[in-house]
Design a protein around this motif. Sequence first.
Motif, PDB file in Angstrom:
ATOM      1  N   PHE A  63      -0.906   6.095  -5.470  1.00  0.00           N
ATOM      2  CA  PHE A  63      -0.290   4.775  -5.358  1.00  0.00           C
ATOM      3  C   PHE A  63       0.247   4.544  -3.955  1.00  0.00           C
ATOM      4  CE2 PHE A  63      -0.062   6.205  -9.677  1.00  0.00           C
ATOM      5  CZ  PHE A  63      -0.495   5.111 -10.406  1.00  0.00           C
ATOM      6  N   SER A  64       0.272   3.273  -3.590  1.00  0.00           N
ATOM      7  CA  SER A  64       0.870   2.822  -2.348  1.00  0.00           C
ATOM      8  C   SER A  64       2.070   1.964  -2.731  1.00  0.00           C
ATOM      9  CB  SER A  64      -0.160   2.001  -1.552  1.00  0.00           C
ATOM     10  OG  SER A  64       0.320   1.660  -0.273  1.00  0.00           O
ATOM     11  N   PRO A  83      -1.969   0.601  -7.076  1.00  0.00           N
ATOM     12  CA  PRO A  83      -2.864   1.762  -6.987  1.00  0.00           C
ATOM     13  C   PRO A  83      -3.476   1.819  -5.591  1.00  0.00           C
ATOM     14  CG  PRO A  83      -3.236   0.567  -9.032  1.00  0.00           C
ATOM     15  CD  PRO A  83      -2.315  -0.286  -8.204  1.00  0.00           C
ATOM     16  N   GLU A  84      -3.676   3.028  -5.082  1.00  0.00           N
ATOM     17  CA  GLU A  84      -4.138   3.205  -3.705  1.00  0.00           C
ATOM     18  C   GLU A  84      -5.411   2.412  -3.404  1.00  0.00           C
ATOM     19  OE1 GLU A  84      -4.372   4.987   0.220  1.00  0.00           O
ATOM     20  OE2 GLU A  84      -2.817   4.416  -1.185  1.00  0.00           O
ATOM     21  N   THR A  89      -7.892  -2.424  -0.640  1.00  0.00           N
ATOM     22  CA  THR A  89      -8.602  -3.701  -0.754  1.00  0.00           C
ATOM     23  C   THR A  89      -7.803  -4.814  -0.090  1.00  0.00           C
ATOM     24  OG1 THR A  89      -9.663  -3.039  -2.831  1.00  0.00           O
ATOM     25  CG2 THR A  89      -9.539  -5.399  -2.375  1.00  0.00           C
ATOM     26  N   ILE A  90      -6.465  -4.822  -0.330  1.00  0.00           N
ATOM     27  CA  ILE A  90      -5.601  -5.829   0.296  1.00  0.00           C
ATOM     28  C   ILE A  90      -5.626  -5.682   1.815  1.00  0.00           C
ATOM     29  CG2 ILE A  90      -3.217  -6.640   0.521  1.00  0.00           C
ATOM     30  CD1 ILE A  90      -2.758  -5.578  -2.350  1.00  0.00           C
ATOM     31  N   VAL A  91      -5.507  -4.446   2.293  1.00  0.00           N
ATOM     32  CA  VAL A  91      -5.513  -4.190   3.739  1.00  0.00           C
ATOM     33  C   VAL A  91      -6.834  -4.654   4.349  1.00  0.00           C
ATOM     34  CG1 VAL A  91      -5.415  -2.396   5.523  1.00  0.00           C
ATOM     35  CG2 VAL A  91      -3.907  -2.258   3.530  1.00  0.00           C
ATOM     36  N   SER A  92      -7.931  -4.405   3.653  1.00  0.00           N
ATOM     37  CA  SER A  92      -9.242  -4.826   4.140  1.00  0.00           C
ATOM     38  C   SER A  92      -9.300  -6.331   4.339  1.00  0.00           C
ATOM     39  CB  SER A  92     -10.326  -4.375   3.145  1.00  0.00           C
ATOM     40  OG  SER A  92     -11.589  -4.866   3.534  1.00  0.00           O
ATOM     41  N   HIS A  93      -8.756  -7.085   3.385  1.00  0.00           N
ATOM     42  CA  HIS A  93      -8.756  -8.537   3.504  1.00  0.00           C
ATOM     43  C   HIS A  93      -7.831  -8.998   4.626  1.00  0.00           C
ATOM     44  CE1 HIS A  93     -11.340  -9.722   0.196  1.00  0.00           C
ATOM     45  NE2 HIS A  93     -10.738  -8.852  -0.591  1.00  0.00           N
ATOM     46  N   MET A  94      -6.721  -8.296   4.833  1.00  0.00           N
ATOM     47  CA  MET A  94      -5.791  -8.672   5.892  1.00  0.00           C
ATOM     48  C   MET A  94      -6.396  -8.456   7.274  1.00  0.00           C
ATOM     49  SD  MET A  94      -2.149  -7.206   4.470  1.00  0.00           S
ATOM     50  CE  MET A  94      -1.223  -7.751   5.927  1.00  0.00           C
ATOM     51  N   ILE A 174      -6.778  -7.576  -8.484  1.00  0.00           N
ATOM     52  CA  ILE A 174      -5.942  -6.484  -7.987  1.00  0.00           C
ATOM     53  C   ILE A 174      -4.659  -6.466  -8.812  1.00  0.00           C
ATOM     54  CG2 ILE A 174      -4.707  -5.553  -5.993  1.00  0.00           C
ATOM     55  CD1 ILE A 174      -6.666  -7.224  -4.243  1.00  0.00           C
ATOM     56  N   GLU A 175      -4.439  -5.395  -9.521  1.00  0.00           N
ATOM     57  CA  GLU A 175      -3.252  -5.309 -10.370  1.00  0.00           C
ATOM     58  C   GLU A 175      -2.117  -4.626  -9.617  1.00  0.00           C
ATOM     59  OE1 GLU A 175      -2.012  -2.820 -14.302  1.00  0.00           O
ATOM     60  OE2 GLU A 175      -3.872  -3.978 -14.435  1.00  0.00           O
TER      61      GLU A 175
END
Length: 204
Positions: A63-64, A83-84, A89-94, A174-175
């Motif tokens: 987890f992050s 979850p990591e 996935t979020i970082v990739s979009h950012m 993304i949960e």
Amino acid sequence: MGTTLTELQQDALGEIFNIGVGRAAAGLSMIVNDEVLLSAPRVQLLPPSEVHQTLLGKEFQYFSTVSQDFTGPFDAKAVLVFPEANALTIVSHMLGDGIPPDELSEYEQEAMCEVGNIILNACISALADLFKVSIEGSLPEHHFCNSDSISFSGMNQEVVLVLQVDMSICQEHIEGHLVFVLSVSSLENLIHHVDEYLKSQGLV
């Protein structure tokens, strides 16, 4: 656990946090240059011993997390948990398409602190605005955790207010979870402010 929420109090908190979630979605949409949708939070009040099983299940191991301490009429430790794989996935979009997938983790701490700052502060500011109180927050701290080391404790006789939020970016699901750890006295103060808010709205 001696302190519980009535259905009306639970609904009120859900509506208030939903205002914050809406603000957070707008802020995150600007960062990723795409529409970010955050679901209305589902509110639960749990003892710490039940949080792992209820929240984390067995599907994910790593987890992050981003945490902040908030002080005011009620004190709380707020933790945003992804979850990591979802965090990356979020970082990739950012960061966009220019970063190779194997380098994403290098940017994760800074990016997730920004995400956490937006989401946690939006939710707390919604409480502060509607309750007409002042709540101060610390700087966000990022941590990597596994399912054994993640902790939602830190206060004596604490209880855990859990908001489950689903995020969608570019139709990817993304949960994540928002967790507020409160002492029993802080929870009682929070409930008092919820009741005052309900009275001001003519709902009780």
